[in-house]
Scaffold this motif. Structure first.
Motif, PDB file in Angstrom:
ATOM      1  N   GLY A   1      30.119 -52.315  43.814  1.00  0.00           N
ATOM      2  CA  GLY A   1      29.110 -53.066  43.078  1.00  0.00           C
ATOM      3  C   GLY A   1      29.499 -53.190  41.612  1.00  0.00           C
ATOM      4  O   GLY A   1      30.430 -52.529  41.145  1.00  0.00           O
TER       5      GLY A   1
ATOM      6  N   THR B   1      22.910 -45.953  50.775  1.00  0.00           N
ATOM      7  CA  THR B   1      23.129 -46.093  49.334  1.00  0.00           C
ATOM      8  C   THR B   1      23.044 -47.552  48.904  1.00  0.00           C
ATOM      9  O   THR B   1      22.497 -47.875  47.845  1.00  0.00           O
ATOM     10  N   SER B   2      23.571 -48.457  49.736  1.00  0.00           N
ATOM     11  CA  SER B   2      23.518 -49.881  49.394  1.00  0.00           C
ATOM     12  C   SER B   2      22.084 -50.387  49.350  1.00  0.00           C
ATOM     13  O   SER B   2      21.735 -51.223  48.510  1.00  0.00           O
TER      14      SER B   2
ATOM     15  N   LEU C   1      32.084 -48.799  49.318  1.00  0.00           N
ATOM     16  CA  LEU C   1      30.935 -49.519  48.763  1.00  0.00           C
ATOM     17  C   LEU C   1      31.276 -49.917  47.328  1.00  0.00           C
ATOM     18  O   LEU C   1      31.705 -49.087  46.526  1.00  0.00           O
TER      19      LEU C   1
ATOM     20  N   PRO D   1      25.814 -55.029  45.752  1.00  0.00           N
ATOM     21  CA  PRO D   1      26.548 -53.951  46.440  1.00  0.00           C
ATOM     22  C   PRO D   1      27.046 -54.421  47.799  1.00  0.00           C
ATOM     23  O   PRO D   1      26.297 -54.982  48.598  1.00  0.00           O
ATOM     24  N   THR D   2      28.322 -54.184  48.070  1.00  0.00           N
ATOM     25  CA  THR D   2      28.984 -54.687  49.270  1.00  0.00           C
ATOM     26  C   THR D   2      29.784 -53.574  49.916  1.00  0.00           C
ATOM     27  O   THR D   2      30.477 -52.817  49.228  1.00  0.00           O
ATOM     28  N   ILE D   3      29.715 -53.471  51.246  1.00  0.00           N
ATOM     29  CA  ILE D   3      30.476 -52.468  51.995  1.00  0.00           C
ATOM     30  C   ILE D   3      31.706 -53.139  52.592  1.00  0.00           C
ATOM     31  O   ILE D   3      31.612 -54.162  53.270  1.00  0.00           O
TER      32      ILE D   3
END
Length: 449
Positions: free
Chosen positions: A407, A361-362, A405, A374-376
């Protein structure tokens, strides 16, 4: 409604000496059963404050324990150890505490003089503290144990024989604690730390309007309602005919609060809004001739149609303040539909038990100019036992708490900032080209002539 007092017909979180957790509904004029710890009349604690510890008597009534010892009587060592970890004058010396080595003790049935029949008889006639005292006196090797071993032995017997319980109010953290050891898959293995991270990143606040897909039985939506304080709206998207809010019922929200804040819509209605049937507005004359059952059905259909139209309007105009997904569904098509519904600089948060779906998804969001950075993230907390000289991690704690996740929704501009600038033509070169072109034209005319 007084949140500090146990109300009738509310769910209560009950802590037992054995570390067992229960959630039970307190119905007036009923009896609550706690297994081997006995049973008590619900009316004895209805109307009383949360947090007090009660002891069950033989007649099923309860006594309130007003001391600070809680579920367990104060132990010799724990009472001597201050909360700040500093030693006091009453703290036993190390050689006194660790004097025994347990080398001459044997843990078998022969050291206990009482038989199981005698212990069962004591359960029917004596209190929990009396049973523990008798069992310790009948243990032939108890004096040979070290002080710490004696305290651990007492604690095990207290967990087994004390008939005490502590009722607590049910919130999102208590629900997580309950389901972590009962059925953690039901709440997607969500932990209190991960839930707090989701609420913080999504910037949940009173008066906000949010979209959520919640497959935790309404736990995430319930935590949002706690932070919103009854103000705002939550669009609850679900994949079935009816939403699953089974977990939310334990949190004792008023019915009016849930109806006012939670607006449900399934995925079919979300993706095919044009297929929704219109509800005609009937005149008062026609309604007066209807049966009461049909008239009530009409009003419910009209209210539902109005609610859906309001949701579609918010989606089309992009009026929502955040998007929170706690689901195992493939989110690409859902995000394509719901991201435009967010206002600028609003947060997008997705929770999943596995990292791989969020990685995919990112990658999609990185190519999408509507979501920034976007960051996990991963939240992992390990509990420790903290005592002077005996600090170590707990050996039975669960690992992991899922992945998040995160963003930010942005509104990309139509102006292209990339690419090379076109250089202006040099005037001298242009004039030279023009002159050459004129000479070539004259030569060409001479040739034709």
């Amino acid at each position: 409604m007084n949140e500090d007092v146990i109300e009738p017909n509310n769910y209560v979180f009950i802590r037992l000496p054995s570390a067992t957790l229960r959630i039970t509904k307190l119905v007036p004029n009923s009896t609550v059963y706690l297994g081997k710890f006995g049973s008590f009349f619900a009316d004895d604690i209805i109307g009383r404050p949360y947090g007090y510890t009660y002891e069950i008597k033989d007649d099923k009534h309860v006594d309130t324990l007003y001391s600070s010892e809680g579920l367990f009587p104060s132990s010799t060592i724990d009472a001597d150890e201050e909360e700040d970890g500093e030693e006091t004058d009453s703290t036993p010396a190390p050689e006194e505490i660790l004097g025994g080595t347990n080398g001459n003790t044997r843990d078998d049935a022969g050291v206990q003089k009482l038989s199981m029949t005698e212990i069962e008889a004591l359960k029917r006639t004596a209190s929990g503290e009396k049973i523990i005292e008798t069992v310790i006196k009948s243990h032939s090797a108890f004096d040979k144990k070290s002080v710490y071993s004696q305290e651990k032995y007492k604690r095990r017997k207290q967990q087994k024989f004390l008939r005490r319980f502590t009722p607590c109010s049910v919130g999102s953290c208590e629900v997580i604690e309950y389901f972590q050891y009962k059925d953690h898959h039901r709440i997607l293995e969500l932990t209190a730390e991960s839930l707090g991270l989701i609420m913080s990143l999504a910037n949940i606040r009173p008066g906000g309007k949010y979209i959520t897909i919640d497959e935790t039985g309404g736990l995430v939506a319930g935590a949002m309602m706690e932070r919103m304080g009854g103000e705002g709206m939550i669009m609850f998207v679900h994949e079935n005919e009816h939403p699953n809010l089974d977990v939310m019922k334990y949190m004792n929200f008023p019915d009016g609060m849930v109806e006012n804040m939670i607006k449900t819509i399934n995925l079919l209605q979300l993706f095919h809004s044009e297929e929704e049937e219109e509800v005609k507005i009937l005149s008062e004359d026609i309604l007066s001739k209807m049966k009461s059952s049909r008239r009530g059905q009409y009003y419910r259909r009209l209210a539902r149609h109005t609610e859906l139209q309001n949701i579609f309007e918010h989606i089309s105009e992009g009026l929502f303040d955040g998007l929170i997904l706690a689901t195992t569904l493939q989110t690409k098509s859902v995000l394509d539909k719901l991201i435009p519904a967010l206002q600028g600089s609003r947060q997008l948060v997705i929770y999943n038990t596995a990292k791989e779906p969020l990685v995919a998804t990112s990658h999609d969001l990185m190519a999408d100019l509507r979501v920034l950075a976007p960051t996990i993230l991963e939240s992992r907390v390990r509990k420790f036992q903290v005592f002077p000289g005996r600090t170590h991690p707990e050996m039975t704690s669960k690992s992991g708490g899922g992945y998040v996740l995160w963003g930010t929704r942005v509104l990309p501009s139509n102006v292209q900032a990339g690419g090379k600038k076109r250089r202006k033509p040099n005037k001298e070169k242009s004039a030279k080209v023009t002159k050459i072109s004129g000479t070539e034209e004259e030569d060409r005319m001479d040739i034709v002539a």
